[in-house]
Design a protein around this motif. Structure first.
Motif, mmCIF file in Angstrom:
data_model
loop_
_atom_site.group_PDB
_atom_site.id
_atom_site.type_symbol
_atom_site.label_atom_id
_atom_site.label_comp_id
_atom_site.label_asym_id
_atom_site.label_seq_id
_atom_site.Cartn_x
_atom_site.Cartn_y
_atom_site.Cartn_z
ATOM 1 N N ARG A 1 30.622 16.338 24.420
ATOM 2 C CA ARG A 1 31.565 17.422 24.369
ATOM 3 C C ARG A 1 30.798 18.987 24.653
ATOM 4 O O ARG A 1 31.290 19.704 23.912
ATOM 5 N N THR A 2 29.656 19.117 25.253
ATOM 6 C CA THR A 2 28.794 20.300 25.102
ATOM 7 C C THR A 2 29.675 21.333 25.659
ATOM 8 O O THR A 2 29.531 22.505 25.034
ATOM 9 N N MET A 3 30.531 21.216 26.619
ATOM 10 C CA MET A 3 31.085 22.251 27.335
ATOM 11 C C MET A 3 32.209 22.418 26.927
ATOM 12 O O MET A 3 33.179 23.246 27.399
ATOM 13 N N ASP A 4 32.808 21.709 26.055
ATOM 14 C CA ASP A 4 34.026 21.773 25.603
ATOM 15 C C ASP A 4 34.453 22.623 24.294
ATOM 16 O O ASP A 4 35.539 22.971 23.849
ATOM 17 N N ALA A 5 33.486 22.763 23.514
ATOM 18 C CA ALA A 5 33.405 23.235 21.975
ATOM 19 C C ALA A 5 33.925 24.850 22.039
ATOM 20 O O ALA A 5 33.714 25.405 22.967
ATOM 21 N N HIS A 6 34.855 24.815 21.075
ATOM 22 C CA HIS A 6 35.153 26.428 21.020
ATOM 23 C C HIS A 6 33.998 27.414 20.493
ATOM 24 O O HIS A 6 33.296 26.926 19.473
ATOM 25 N N PRO A 7 33.953 28.434 20.820
ATOM 26 C CA PRO A 7 32.946 29.408 20.590
ATOM 27 C C PRO A 7 32.742 29.526 18.887
ATOM 28 O O PRO A 7 31.700 29.713 18.437
ATOM 29 N N ASP A 8 34.008 29.571 18.348
ATOM 30 C CA ASP A 8 33.879 30.001 16.975
ATOM 31 C C ASP A 8 33.278 28.636 16.179
ATOM 32 O O ASP A 8 32.274 28.870 15.156
ATOM 33 N N ASN A 9 33.548 27.451 16.544
ATOM 34 C CA ASN A 9 32.816 26.191 16.126
ATOM 35 C C ASN A 9 31.358 26.161 16.434
ATOM 36 O O ASN A 9 30.479 25.895 15.674
ATOM 37 N N VAL A 10 30.896 26.789 17.540
ATOM 38 C CA VAL A 10 29.546 26.715 17.879
ATOM 39 C C VAL A 10 28.943 27.623 17.202
ATOM 40 O O VAL A 10 27.655 27.393 16.513
ATOM 41 N N GLU A 11 29.594 28.951 16.469
ATOM 42 C CA GLU A 11 28.887 29.919 15.894
ATOM 43 C C GLU A 11 28.741 29.247 14.544
ATOM 44 O O GLU A 11 27.836 29.575 13.814
ATOM 45 N N ILE A 12 29.795 28.620 14.026
ATOM 46 C CA ILE A 12 29.689 28.032 12.567
ATOM 47 C C ILE A 12 28.537 27.138 12.512
ATOM 48 O O ILE A 12 27.842 27.123 11.542
ATOM 49 N N ALA A 13 28.184 26.191 13.688
ATOM 50 C CA ALA A 13 27.139 25.458 13.613
ATOM 51 C C ALA A 13 25.846 26.100 13.738
ATOM 52 O O ALA A 13 24.848 25.668 12.800
ATOM 53 N N GLU A 14 25.705 26.953 14.378
ATOM 54 C CA GLU A 14 24.382 27.901 14.405
ATOM 55 C C GLU A 14 24.126 28.525 13.217
ATOM 56 O O GLU A 14 23.027 28.499 12.815
ATOM 57 N N GLU A 15 25.111 28.986 12.422
ATOM 58 C CA GLU A 15 24.946 29.863 11.392
ATOM 59 C C GLU A 15 24.517 28.702 10.180
ATOM 60 O O GLU A 15 23.555 29.010 9.408
ATOM 61 N N ALA A 16 24.937 27.468 10.123
ATOM 62 C CA ALA A 16 24.320 26.488 9.191
ATOM 63 C C ALA A 16 22.981 26.333 9.585
ATOM 64 O O ALA A 16 22.326 25.918 8.467
ATOM 65 N N ALA A 17 22.696 26.011 10.699
ATOM 66 C CA ALA A 17 21.290 25.697 10.988
ATOM 67 C C ALA A 17 20.280 26.711 10.597
ATOM 68 O O ALA A 17 19.109 26.784 10.064
ATOM 69 N N ARG A 18 20.909 28.122 10.928
ATOM 70 C CA ARG A 18 19.931 29.408 10.361
ATOM 71 C C ARG A 18 19.680 29.521 8.912
ATOM 72 O O ARG A 18 18.829 29.764 8.286
ATOM 73 N N LEU A 19 21.185 29.057 8.211
ATOM 74 C CA LEU A 19 20.985 29.060 6.661
ATOM 75 C C LEU A 19 20.275 28.032 6.121
ATOM 76 O O LEU A 19 19.130 28.471 5.046
ATOM 77 N N ILE A 20 20.110 26.733 6.688
ATOM 78 C CA ILE A 20 18.988 25.786 6.154
ATOM 79 C C ILE A 20 17.556 26.039 6.596
ATOM 80 O O ILE A 20 16.720 25.826 5.929
ATOM 81 N N GLY A 21 17.430 26.830 7.754
ATOM 82 C CA GLY A 21 16.180 27.103 8.104
ATOM 83 C C GLY A 21 15.507 26.253 9.120
ATOM 84 O O GLY A 21 14.163 26.381 9.262
ATOM 85 N N LEU A 22 16.090 25.404 9.707
ATOM 86 C CA LEU A 22 15.743 24.269 10.543
ATOM 87 C C LEU A 22 15.576 24.772 11.905
ATOM 88 O O LEU A 22 16.486 25.390 12.501
ATOM 89 N N ASP A 23 14.472 24.494 12.741
ATOM 90 C CA ASP A 23 14.117 25.092 14.063
ATOM 91 C C ASP A 23 15.056 23.879 14.933
ATOM 92 O O ASP A 23 15.593 24.548 16.189
ATOM 93 N N VAL A 24 15.064 22.564 14.581
ATOM 94 C CA VAL A 24 15.838 21.621 15.488
ATOM 95 C C VAL A 24 16.735 20.736 14.386
ATOM 96 O O VAL A 24 16.206 20.366 13.313
ATOM 97 N N ALA A 25 18.030 21.030 14.434
ATOM 98 C CA ALA A 25 19.089 20.648 13.577
ATOM 99 C C ALA A 25 20.074 19.819 13.920
ATOM 100 O O ALA A 25 20.553 20.238 15.112
ATOM 101 N N GLY A 26 20.539 18.919 13.423
ATOM 102 C CA GLY A 26 21.955 18.326 13.875
ATOM 103 C C GLY A 26 22.924 18.178 12.772
ATOM 104 O O GLY A 26 22.799 18.310 11.452
ATOM 105 N N ILE A 27 23.920 19.282 13.308
ATOM 106 C CA ILE A 27 25.028 19.554 12.232
ATOM 107 C C ILE A 27 26.223 18.561 12.500
ATOM 108 O O ILE A 27 26.765 18.416 13.682
#
Length: 943
Positions: free
Chosen positions: A416-442
């Motif tokens: 579903r890589t090309m289907d995700a809404h930008p807002d949802n992508v931003e939430i997932a990226e922010e979650a990885a940054r908050l935890i501090g992981l360079d490779v993260a599975g949200i």
């Protein structure tokens, strides 16, 4: 069709093929540019029975392994090998192809191999074939031999299918997981070297100072603190919730009663799962009452390592895994739990069996999908949906077999890589940054990833460290995502180096001194040099191991060191024959000379054979690399034919000679050279590039040459200068390096070390072959002549390695008697399977023959077997003005003994300890192994 003649057989057909020896080449070698397995096989009576002489052999073999029909062999076309089978070929050749086919059927794409007869040994063959994983390659060869024998004559109790299953099980145990393999494949495509560091998935990418490590999808850049946070699911949700990201309500519990109470407070339905779990183990979803929570408590607690559970609100929707790499979304997959779809004909059990029959499904992570496992939880879930396991499911009806969508529990994935809404992508990226992981599975649960989650409802349930890549690289539905690329970009940004320059130095004599000179020059440029030699491993001028370290394991040890940014690796004949090179290529290859030594050992019977071994480092030079070759040596000069890079010649010949004319012609064509030019003030080392000539230094001003008398070190200086020039070192740094390199014991242990003992001059040198002794004798004569005064007596302590030919050992005695007045013969500690005194007797025989012929200078020969006793005898008999040369086996202890004699000792203590307290270089325990003992398995990992 050409059918080979059948030789007269001495007996009936018997399954007599056997493996005599096995070698593993882990880098370029005498047989192949690539890693290879080398079997020496003995055909026994089958030497007289090629394949066409064994009734039905070819058909039976091809029936067992139809894939052999695709082997081209020497015919260069598909089916060529089967043609050879029918025309007649020997069974060693068959074992080679079968070993390759076994690996191919296991998923290893290997195709190269060759079979050649062993010289002088009828019925024995060298079988060489490629491999990807060492233990798998060895097992393939062993199984291939057994199967060939079985096809010749069936072996009682041998089940081919069972043997293949065992072999495939080994392949799966040793195989990398899909995530690790994806990263390695991407690294290989970028020419980034990699090394497996253990039997699992710990891998080093790159070399030396540029090295990075991965373990599955955890990298050198992964924060340990971030991993700890991600493993604590409660803390993760607290941090994300405090940042305003959508998360479910949750509470940490330790008891059954606590879990029930938490579920009531949060509100049904709820989820119960281990606080520190992974892969969906122990996760119980959609629990609607106290009884369900109580039952889930036992399931979750069984998978908890710390005995702590988390109860959280159940979020309805689809299960999405968002992969975030370096803060950016790389892929999104919808995970669908394990299920079957009814067809109106088959029962639930039968549908599961049909689903598991999909060739894409395997056990664990061996394939892109995992087989569905039927356990009590699955049966209970099926019952909750109103079905029994033996009930026929109506057509189109879906029966869930798991509640979680993990691939490891038999689920499938939809890209579903090309289907995700930008807002949802931003939430997932922010979650990885908050935890501090360079490779993260949200893990996102929401009704539809294409719509903002803040509008439709949903939440982040977990943040996973080291997420698996399988669902993204091999989705069941949709396009695969090449997610290894951003991981490698993270470790090696585009344009950044992954390799350190490697200079490989080989030859019969002079390679250790040349390596030390080059390392000294590069150290002056600020490089952190890792060097291997016959004396040990040196990292940034620190001696780590005092053993022969001229083999491939030592090279790997240097290339794994995170401080090294320049590698100088002495490469010995034994290491090349035993395991090949310890790396895939060297930027610069230096070959000093090819002279008579080690002949008659391991199939090396001539100088041409020896040259073929040592030229492996020249073959390993890439197109943008260099080979520094001795133009004065015919065998080295021929190596230009196998070099893909630029050649840098060095020569001691005078201008106008045939060799110098050859060099001048080659330089016009683009080669480079380091030569000697006579001047009014002495010999000048000159660098030549094209038509340009650049003066470097006078030879008599280089301390290592003893005012130009040590011609061997003049040659070594030329080779080192050529290698440094090829490595890009400025001329003034090369000049400074050569001018400051001395043969002191600290810079060049065991190589022409000079010390004065009671006004007698003593030289300690590791001289171990006739060519070296000839150069040493010539040096002594020049050195004495240059002092403008006569030396009273020239003495030598000499020995020979016991594994050399008798004629070579005798020649050591002849040369010693030719150049010295008095010869004292010793023996090495390691007699190399000779009787005590046997080697010394051969040396004495050679010396006496020279004396009897009237061609010797020596007047007397004395045998003192112990090295230290021989040293003491030589020193005791020396007078002021005498010169003593000690050809040392263990030079550290010899230098320590000489230091005892040059300093007054305190009562009850060794003089060397008083003069050099705590100095390991002069310790009696700092004993170096001889160069033939160059296996250091007990000190280095078997990589």
């Amino acid at each position: 069709m050409t059918v080979i003649d059948i030789p007269q057989a001495p007996g009936p057909i018997e399954p007599s093929l056997r493996i005599v020896s096995t070698r593993v080449y882990r880098g370029p070698n005498v047989w192949s540019y690539d890693p290879a397995i080398h079997l020496v096989v003995d055909l026994g009576v089958l030497e007289y029975y090629p394949t066409h002489a064994i009734p039905g052999f070819a058909d039976r073999l091809v029936e067992l392994f139809p894939g052999l029909q695709h082997h081209s062999c020497s015919r260069g076309k598909e089916g060529g090998f089967v043609e050879r089978l029918h025309e007649g070929t020997w069974l060693g050749h068959v074992a080679e192809h079968l070993a390759l086919q076994l690996q191919q059927e296991a998923g290893h794409d290997v195709r190269r191999g060759k079979t050649r007869g062993v010289k002088g040994e009828e019925g024995r063959y060298n079988v060489v074939y490629a491999y990807l994983e060492e233990s798998v390659g060895i097992a393939a060869g062993q199984l291939a031999v057994r199967i060939v024998n079985h096809v010749v004559h069936p072996e009682d109790g041998f089940d081919v299918e069972a043997a293949l299953e065992t072999f495939h099980a080994l392949v799966q145990r040793r195989a990398f997981g899909p995530s690790t393999q994806a990263i390695i494949d991407e690294a290989v495509s970028r020419d980034i070297p990699w090394t497996r560091l253990n039997g699992a998935s710990l891998v080093q990418l790159g070399q030396g100072v540029h090295a990075q490590r991965i373990r599955a999808t955890m990298t050198s850049r992964t924060s340990a603190l971030a991993v700890d946070i991600a493993c604590d699911k409660s803390l993760t949700l607290d941090l994300l919730g405090s940042a305003g990201l959508p998360v479910p309500k949750s509470e940490v519990v330790r008891t059954r009663e606590g879990a029930i109470q938490a579920a009531r407070e949060i509100g049904f339905p709820v989820v119960v799962k281990p606080l520190d779990g992974n892969h969906g183990r122990g996760v119980c979803l959609d629990l609607t009452d106290d009884e369900a929570v109580s039952e889930a408590y036992d399931i979750a607690m069984a998978q908890s390592r710390r005995g702590v559970l988390q109860v959280e609100s159940f979020v309805t929707g689809k299960d999405y895994r968002c992969l975030i790499i370096d803060g950016r979304m790389a892929a999104i997959a919808e995970r669908v739990p394990a299920h079957v779809v009814g067809d109106g004909e088959h029962t639930v059990d039968e549908l599961i069996e049909l689903t598991n029959a999909d060739p894409r499904r395997g056990y664990g992570h061996e394939k892109v999908l995992t087989k569905i496992k039927v356990d009590d939880a699955a049966r209970e879930l099926v019952a909750d949906q109103g079905y029994a396991m033996d009930a026929v499911v109506p057509e189109g009806e879906t029966v869930k077999l798991a509640l979680t969508g993990n691939m490891s529990t038999g689920g499938i994935s939809i890209d579903r890589t090309m289907d995700a809404h930008p807002d949802n992508v931003e939430i997932a990226e922010e979650a990885a940054r908050l935890i501090g992981l360079d490779v993260a599975g949200i893990d996102f649960i929401c009704p539809d990833i294409t719509v903002p989650v803040r509008e439709t409802g949903g939440a982040i349930c977990e943040v996973n460290a080291a997420p698996g890549f399988r669902m993204h690289t091999h989705p069941t539905v949709g396009e695969p995502q090449f997610i290894a690329k951003p991981v490698v970009d993270l470790l090696f940004p585009p344009g950044s180096p992954s390799r350190v320059p490697i200079v490989a130095v080989t030859g019969t004599n002079g390679k250790t001194t040349t390596s030390r000179m080059l390392a000294h020059i590069m150290k002056g440029l600020g490089k952190k040099v890792g060097m291997t030699s016959t004396d040990g491993i040196v990292i940034d001028e620190r001696l780590l191991i005092t053993r022969d370290a001229s083999g491939p394991k030592s090279a790997k040890m240097v290339l794994q060191n995170p401080r090294v940014d320049f590698a100088v690796l002495e490469v010995a004949r034994g290491g090349i024959l035993r395991e090949g090179l310890g790396y895939d290529r060297n930027d610069i290859a230096v070959v000093t000379n090819i002279q008579s030594d080690h002949l008659g050992m391991r199939g090396i019977n001539s100088l041409e054979d020896l040259a073929n071994v040592k030229q492996v480092i020249v073959e390993a030079v890439p197109r943008d690399g260099f080979a520094v070759l001795n133009a004065d040596d015919e065998y080295v000069r021929r190596m230009r034919r196998v070099c893909r890079g630029t050649i840098v010649w060095f020569s001691m010949e005078a201008p106008g000679s045939r060799v110098r004319q050859f060099i001048d012609e080659r330089c016009v064509r683009g080669d480079r050279a380091v030569v000697l030019e006579p001047t009014d003030k002495g010999e000048m080392i000159v660098l030549k590039q094209g038509r340009r000539s650049m003066q470097l230094a006078w030879t008599h001003l280089l301390p290592s040459t003893f005012n130009g008398a040590a011609r061997m070190n003049v040659a070594n200086a030329l080779a080192a200068a050529g290698a440094a020039f090829a490595a890009g070192a400025p001329l003034h740094d090369i000049r400074q390096g050569l001018r400051t390199f001395t043969t002191s014991y600290y810079l060049s242990p065991g190589r022409l070390n000079r010390i004065e003992v009671d006004h007698a001059e003593v030289f300690v040198d590791y001289c171990h072959n006739p060519a070296g002794l000839q150069l040493l004798g010539e040096f002594v004569d020049r050195y004495v002549a240059g002092k403008n005064k006569s030396t009273r007596v020239q003495r030598i302590v000499v020995g020979a390695a016991g594994d050399r030919r008798d004629q070579d050992i005798r020649e050591m005695g002849e040369l010693a008697a030719k150049w010295f007045d008095h010869v004292i013969i010793r023996e090495d500690d390691n007699l190399r399977r000779r009787a005590p005194g046997e080697t010394a007797a051969l040396v004495a025989e050679g010396a006496q023959q020279a004396i009897d012929s009237g061609e010797a200078r020596a007047a007397s020969v004395e045998t003192v077997l112990d090295e230290l006793e021989a040293t003491q005898v030589a020193i005791d008999s020396a007078r002021a003005g005498d010169l003593v040369v000690i050809c040392a086996d263990k030079h550290a202890r010899v230098m320590a003994a000489l230091e005892d004699l040059t300093h007054l000792a305190t009562p009850g203590a060794h003089a060397d300890e008083a003069a050099h307290p705590g100095d390991p270089d002069f310790s009696r325990d700092a004993v170096f192994e001889s160069p033939e003992d160059d296996v250091i398995d007990e000190l280095l990992p078997n990589s």
